[in-house]
Design a protein around this motif. Structure first.
Motif, mmCIF file in Angstrom:
data_model
loop_
_atom_site.group_PDB
_atom_site.id
_atom_site.type_symbol
_atom_site.label_atom_id
_atom_site.label_comp_id
_atom_site.label_asym_id
_atom_site.label_seq_id
_atom_site.Cartn_x
_atom_site.Cartn_y
_atom_site.Cartn_z
ATOM 1 N N ASP A 85 0.825 -1.207 0.000
ATOM 2 C CA ASP A 85 0.000 0.000 0.000
ATOM 3 C C ASP A 85 0.862 1.261 0.000
ATOM 4 O O ASP A 85 0.449 2.307 -0.518
ATOM 5 C CB ASP A 85 -0.922 0.017 1.220
ATOM 6 N N GLU A 86 2.081 1.155 0.565
ATOM 7 C CA GLU A 86 2.994 2.292 0.633
ATOM 8 C C GLU A 86 3.915 2.386 -0.591
ATOM 9 O O GLU A 86 4.797 3.236 -0.642
ATOM 10 C CB GLU A 86 3.851 2.190 1.906
ATOM 11 N N GLY A 87 3.728 1.486 -1.559
ATOM 12 C CA GLY A 87 4.510 1.565 -2.790
ATOM 13 C C GLY A 87 5.802 0.789 -2.775
ATOM 14 O O GLY A 87 6.742 1.127 -3.505
ATOM 15 N N LEU A 88 5.865 -0.294 -2.001
ATOM 16 C CA LEU A 88 7.059 -1.137 -1.957
ATOM 17 C C LEU A 88 6.644 -2.595 -1.971
ATOM 18 O O LEU A 88 5.853 -3.034 -1.135
ATOM 19 C CB LEU A 88 7.881 -0.855 -0.693
ATOM 20 N N LEU A 89 7.185 -3.359 -2.899
ATOM 21 C CA LEU A 89 6.946 -4.795 -2.945
ATOM 22 C C LEU A 89 8.074 -5.516 -2.222
ATOM 23 O O LEU A 89 9.250 -5.387 -2.587
ATOM 24 C CB LEU A 89 6.882 -5.292 -4.394
ATOM 25 N N ILE A 90 7.724 -6.250 -1.167
ATOM 26 C CA ILE A 90 8.673 -7.100 -0.458
ATOM 27 C C ILE A 90 8.150 -8.527 -0.508
ATOM 28 O O ILE A 90 7.075 -8.788 -1.027
ATOM 29 C CB ILE A 90 8.861 -6.650 1.014
ATOM 30 N N ARG A 91 8.926 -9.445 0.012
ATOM 31 C CA ARG A 91 8.462 -10.827 0.152
ATOM 32 C C ARG A 91 8.613 -11.208 1.615
ATOM 33 O O ARG A 91 9.577 -10.776 2.280
ATOM 34 C CB ARG A 91 9.284 -11.759 -0.734
ATOM 35 N N VAL A 92 7.688 -11.983 2.131
ATOM 36 C CA VAL A 92 7.836 -12.503 3.481
ATOM 37 C C VAL A 92 7.740 -14.022 3.441
ATOM 38 O O VAL A 92 6.989 -14.598 2.655
ATOM 39 C CB VAL A 92 6.786 -11.916 4.457
ATOM 40 N N THR A 93 8.537 -14.639 4.263
ATOM 41 C CA THR A 93 8.535 -16.088 4.400
ATOM 42 C C THR A 93 8.572 -16.396 5.884
ATOM 43 O O THR A 93 9.537 -16.038 6.572
ATOM 44 C CB THR A 93 9.731 -16.726 3.661
ATOM 45 N N GLY A 94 7.505 -16.989 6.383
ATOM 46 C CA GLY A 94 7.388 -17.120 7.829
ATOM 47 C C GLY A 94 7.297 -15.729 8.429
ATOM 48 O O GLY A 94 6.488 -14.900 8.015
ATOM 49 N N ASP A 95 8.148 -15.441 9.397
ATOM 50 C CA ASP A 95 8.209 -14.101 9.988
ATOM 51 C C ASP A 95 9.478 -13.368 9.564
ATOM 52 O O ASP A 95 9.992 -12.514 10.298
ATOM 53 C CB ASP A 95 8.127 -14.196 11.519
ATOM 54 N N THR A 96 9.973 -13.678 8.385
ATOM 55 C CA THR A 96 11.154 -13.020 7.847
ATOM 56 C C THR A 96 10.801 -12.241 6.583
ATOM 57 O O THR A 96 10.147 -12.768 5.683
ATOM 58 C CB THR A 96 12.264 -14.042 7.526
ATOM 59 N N ILE A 97 11.236 -10.991 6.534
ATOM 60 C CA ILE A 97 11.151 -10.182 5.317
ATOM 61 C C ILE A 97 12.346 -10.542 4.449
ATOM 62 O O ILE A 97 13.493 -10.456 4.895
ATOM 63 C CB ILE A 97 11.178 -8.678 5.651
ATOM 64 N N ALA A 98 12.095 -10.955 3.216
ATOM 65 C CA ALA A 98 13.171 -11.306 2.294
ATOM 66 C C ALA A 98 13.232 -10.251 1.193
ATOM 67 O O ALA A 98 12.241 -9.975 0.524
ATOM 68 C CB ALA A 98 12.931 -12.686 1.693
ATOM 69 N N LEU A 99 14.412 -9.675 1.000
ATOM 70 C CA LEU A 99 14.626 -8.629 0.010
ATOM 71 C C LEU A 99 15.643 -9.090 -1.031
ATOM 72 O O LEU A 99 16.685 -9.667 -0.684
ATOM 73 C CB LEU A 99 15.117 -7.346 0.674
ATOM 74 N N SER A 100 15.342 -8.839 -2.307
ATOM 75 C CA SER A 100 16.265 -9.215 -3.388
ATOM 76 C C SER A 100 15.961 -8.363 -4.616
ATOM 77 O O SER A 100 15.482 -8.875 -5.625
ATOM 78 C CB SER A 100 16.094 -10.698 -3.729
ATOM 79 N N PRO A 101 16.207 -7.062 -4.551
ATOM 80 C CA PRO A 101 15.820 -6.175 -5.655
ATOM 81 C C PRO A 101 16.641 -6.424 -6.916
ATOM 82 O O PRO A 101 17.710 -7.059 -6.863
ATOM 83 C CB PRO A 101 16.100 -4.783 -5.085
ATOM 84 N N PRO A 102 16.171 -5.939 -8.062
ATOM 85 C CA PRO A 102 16.962 -6.045 -9.284
ATOM 86 C C PRO A 102 18.360 -5.431 -9.096
ATOM 87 O O PRO A 102 18.535 -4.486 -8.319
ATOM 88 C CB PRO A 102 16.142 -5.249 -10.307
#
Length: 439
Positions: free
Chosen positions: A399-416
């Protein structure tokens, strides 16, 4: 035939998605370019995940798009069983130039899941071709993710798969995972402690005997189960033990390949070469589905020399080396080279690491792990509601304009890998703001 409108969400059974929750509050993407998606209403969303760990060169790269269009106009499909087309051989040759030395025989698949199952089958067939047909046991790792095929989820270590689908393949054992080793919290890069966990392979060998073990498969960096970075010396120990007992070592580099770790492959980053390497995702920048297994020359030669039938490997897919995938793959490799994206990732890794670790004091954060242009930010779970907090962070970030991924209770980031410092700053600022507001 009925006219399905754009808002009809019922027919699509979505993968790895709580369908009822999504369809009550859908998040739709309509277009993409560079570092950003756009929603149907035109809202910009910064891609903090490279799609799904896969759009390493950024969205809508002209060279890749034009290569697909050109190939579609020339030939849409060609079979690979007893037939071939030039792009398949060109793509394999070009890919073999960047895979680690010795891994220069390429078998094409259509996904990471297919690459894993293919590598496992090659391992079994290789030992049989050498007259060692008793070597059938496969060793995976707890918290490992190797796709969704029966082979991959059997060697994988995700408990939900066993809960949902049962015991799966027999003859499988698992190494312990490397998460939660004391002294490793908030490590920048490779953690210092935990290499000894690789030695558990010796216990498994003693239990089953090396004469019955075909292969060990691990993700060099486990992505989908929380960004688990290998301790220093861990992969080196696995390689040495496998060599000692004539066991093949398979790296699942579906996520870690093609610059994600600021090197062509994790094998290059860690200086450890496996016998088989599973590839997909960044192989074509996700423009056309494609996967591959890079095998050692020794495995390929043994298979050809020891085959009991004219077809040395009785395995393959209708869409292996699909012409559009090969066109996309060749253009992707050229884009990586032309833009020097692996070196670019290495140059910005320090800024990425320092910026991500400023979230160590953010609300709910209990650990941060990183390597290359990937990071895992682990959150404290809500009492009695594991994953709920991370899910709310994911939805609020969108909603704030950022796509992240979550797995369990971990935020996973891997941008281009084309990201700039301003993109990193925006990712960190948005996460800090959202974490401060989510209960």
């Amino acid at each position: 035939m009925p006219d399905f409108g754009a808002n009809d969400l019922d027919a699509f059974w979505m993968p790895f998605t709580p369908n009822r929750r999504f369809k009550a509050h859908p998040r739709l993407l309509a277009s993409a370019k560079g570092m950003f998606y756009r929603t149907p209403e035109g809202r910009e969303v910064l891609d903090g995940t490279a799609g799904l760990w896969c759009v390493n060169a950024g969205h809508d790269r002209p060279r890749i798009r034009e290569a697909i269009q050109k190939q579609a106009a020339e030939m849409d499909f060609a079979p690979s069983f007893n037939m071939g087309h030039p792009l398949a051989f060109q793509f394999a040759s070009r890919l073999a130039q960047i895979t680690p030395k010795g891994l220069d025989r390429i078998f094409f698949t259509n996904s990471g899941s297919e690459s894993v199952d293919t590598a496992l089958k090659i391992a079994l067939a290789y030992h049989r071709a050498r007259g060692k047909g008793t070597k059938t046991r496969l060793i995976g790792r707890e918290r490992g993710y190797h796709g969704v095929g029966f082979g991959g989820i059997s060697v994988g270590g995700i408990s939900t798969n066993r809960k949902t689908f049962g015991g799966l393949l027999t003859g499988v054992d698992h190494l312990p995972h490397t998460h939660g080793v004391p002294g490793n919290l908030f490590t920048k890069g490779q953690p210092e402690h935990g290499a000894h966990l690789a030695d558990d392979l010796e216990r498994i060998v003693a239990l089953h005997d090396a004469s019955n073990i075909a292969a060990v498969i691990v993700e060099p960096v486990a992505g989908s189960t929380g960004v688990l970075v290998p301790p220093k010396g861990y992969l080196e120990r696995l390689r040495a033990i496998c060599d000692r007992h004539d066991i093949l070592l398979i790296f699942d580099e579906v996520i870690s390949g093609f610059g994600r770790l600021a090197a062509p492959f994790a094998a290059d980053r860690f200086g450890v070469t496996p016998d088989l390497m599973c590839l997909a995702k960044g192989l074509t920048n996700a423009a056309v589905p494609c996967g591959a297994v890079a095998a050692s020359t020794a495995i390929y030669d043994a298979m050809l020399a020891g085959a009991e039938a004219p077809i040395e490997l009785f395995h393959g897919y209708t869409y292996s080396a699909h012409p559009l995938a090969c066109a996309a793959g060749l253009a992707t490799l050229e884009t990586y080279r032309e833009d020097d994206l692996f070196a670019r990732a290495a140059a910005i890794e320090g800024y990425w690491r320092d910026a991500i670790h400023t979230l160590a004091d953010a609300r709910h954060v209990i650990d941060i792990r990183d390597l290359g242009i990937v990071a895992g930010i682990e959150l404290a779970p809500r009492d009695g509601a594991p994953t709920a907090r991370a899910t709310e962070v994911f939805e609020t970030c969108f909603d704030e304009g950022l796509l992240i991924r979550v797995t369990g209770d971990t935020i996973a980031l891997s941008p281009p890998l084309i990201l700039e410092k301003s993109h990193i700053d925006r990712i960190v600022e948005t996460l800090r703001s959202v974490l401060g507001r989510v209960a």
